[in-house]
Design a protein around this motif. Structure first.
Motif, PDB file in Angstrom:
ATOM      1  N   ASP A   7      23.668  47.007 -40.635  1.00  0.00           N
ATOM      2  CA  ASP A   7      22.374  47.480 -41.118  1.00  0.00           C
ATOM      3  C   ASP A   7      22.342  49.011 -41.150  1.00  0.00           C
ATOM      4  O   ASP A   7      22.373  49.664 -40.109  1.00  0.00           O
ATOM      5  CB  ASP A   7      21.257  46.949 -40.204  1.00  0.00           C
ATOM      6  CG  ASP A   7      19.875  47.387 -40.667  1.00  0.00           C
ATOM      7  OD1 ASP A   7      19.724  47.698 -41.869  1.00  0.00           O
ATOM      8  OD2 ASP A   7      18.958  47.440 -39.829  1.00  0.00           O
ATOM      9  N   ASP A   8      22.265  49.577 -42.345  1.00  0.00           N
ATOM     10  CA  ASP A   8      22.275  51.043 -42.485  1.00  0.00           C
ATOM     11  C   ASP A   8      21.034  51.707 -41.909  1.00  0.00           C
ATOM     12  O   ASP A   8      21.037  52.920 -41.652  1.00  0.00           O
ATOM     13  CB  ASP A   8      22.404  51.421 -43.970  1.00  0.00           C
ATOM     14  CG  ASP A   8      23.760  51.050 -44.539  1.00  0.00           C
ATOM     15  OD1 ASP A   8      24.720  50.923 -43.751  1.00  0.00           O
ATOM     16  OD2 ASP A   8      23.850  50.867 -45.770  1.00  0.00           O
ATOM     17  N   ASN A   9      19.969  50.947 -41.720  1.00  0.00           N
ATOM     18  CA  ASN A   9      18.737  51.505 -41.163  1.00  0.00           C
ATOM     19  C   ASN A   9      18.739  51.526 -39.631  1.00  0.00           C
ATOM     20  O   ASN A   9      17.815  52.053 -39.018  1.00  0.00           O
ATOM     21  CB  ASN A   9      17.515  50.718 -41.659  1.00  0.00           C
ATOM     22  CG  ASN A   9      17.308  50.882 -43.153  1.00  0.00           C
ATOM     23  OD1 ASN A   9      17.407  51.989 -43.671  1.00  0.00           O
ATOM     24  ND2 ASN A   9      17.041  49.782 -43.857  1.00  0.00           N
TER      25      ASN A   9
END
Length: 275
Positions: A7-9
């Motif tokens: 998850d890039d967030n």
């Protein structure tokens, strides 16, 4: 772990755990994930009484806490010792830049604060830089004769904002220094918000020149230091009122992750490896 790894967030993963059903599988995944982003764990049930409570609560196996300690360390996982530590690590570690070396300098407006911050650095495996003579002389140009250079740099309590500004700038400019711990004590000459705004200004000024280092702040005084700490944190400088331990604790956690993840340059002649 595998979900949030992708998850890039998600910039940091914080976990509460009472036991590990498959320690080997966890260690393999955690070692891989922690090289990409920090993983923090609060392992409950580390004492015999806590383990007994965990067993009655969730059926968790007691386990030997030394084994958990070793597994987490080898996996590059940062261990939190309390719920507050877990939350503060999750909040501060993503904000702090990755250090480029081990040399830490303390700049303080009170000698007592410098002593407490020094103890905290040792407790958290941080290396207080041995002050080179030329750098010692450079700091002495900005502090009164009765102040103390060396490390900590004690600018004393009666100094105007310019003294904080000059010493912080010097600490950021010198490439031999890799991280700053600032100790502020409330004075009429340099009120808390004046200190906070000048600290942000100097850090931003250096950032515009491509100089980025971890900076943490301890603030002592009346309730005005709470607003100053919030202002600093909002501008990317982890700061804590009424504590000399917490700012150094989060800096130490950042260092532990950076070392384990292999993202720090190896020690050079100008720095000593941390214990």
């Amino acid at each position: 772990l595998t979900f949030f790894e992708q998850d890039d967030n998600t910039h940091i993963i914080a976990q509460h755990c009472e036991d590990l059903k498959d320690g080997r599988a966890f260690a393999e995944v955690a070692k891989r994930v922690s090289k990409k982003k920090p993983v923090v764990m609060l392992k409950a049930g580390r004492t015999s009484m806590g383990a007994r409570a965990a067993s009655s609560h969730t059926g968790a196996l007691a386990g030997n806490d030394k084994i958990y300690e070793d597994v987490l360390k080898q996996s590059g996982v940062i261990r939190a010792r309390s719920l507050r530590d877990l939350l503060e690590f999750a909040r501060a570690i993503p904000v702090l830049p990755t250090p480029k070396g081990e040399n830490v300098i303390i700049i303080t407006g009170a000698g007592g604060s410098g002593v407490l911050l020094s103890d905290a650095c040792v407790d958290n495996g941080l290396t207080l830089m041995a002050m080179p003579s030329d750098l010692d002389a450079a700091f002495r140009k900005f502090i009164p004769p009765f102040g103390a250079a060396g490390n900590p740099v004690d600018i004393t309590g009666g100094e105007p904002p310019k003294t904080y500004q000059n010493t912080i700038r010097l600490g950021l400019e010198d490439p031999r220094i890799h991280a700053l711990v600032l100790g502020y004590w409330h004075t009429i000459v340099t009120p808390p918000m004046v200190f906070a705004k000048l600290a942000v200004e100097v850090v931003d000024e250096m950032k515009a020149k491509g100089i980025v280092k971890p900076v943490v702040v301890s603030l002592a005084g009346d309730v005005e230091v709470e607003e100053a700490a919030e202002y600093l944190f909002d501008h990317g400088i982890p700061a804590y009122p009424y504590s000399t331990e917490m700012p150094v604790l989060v800096l130490g956690a950042k260092y532990r992750w950076a070392r384990a993840a292999g993202v720090m340059p190896k020690a050079s002649a100008n720095q000593s490896p941390s214990p």
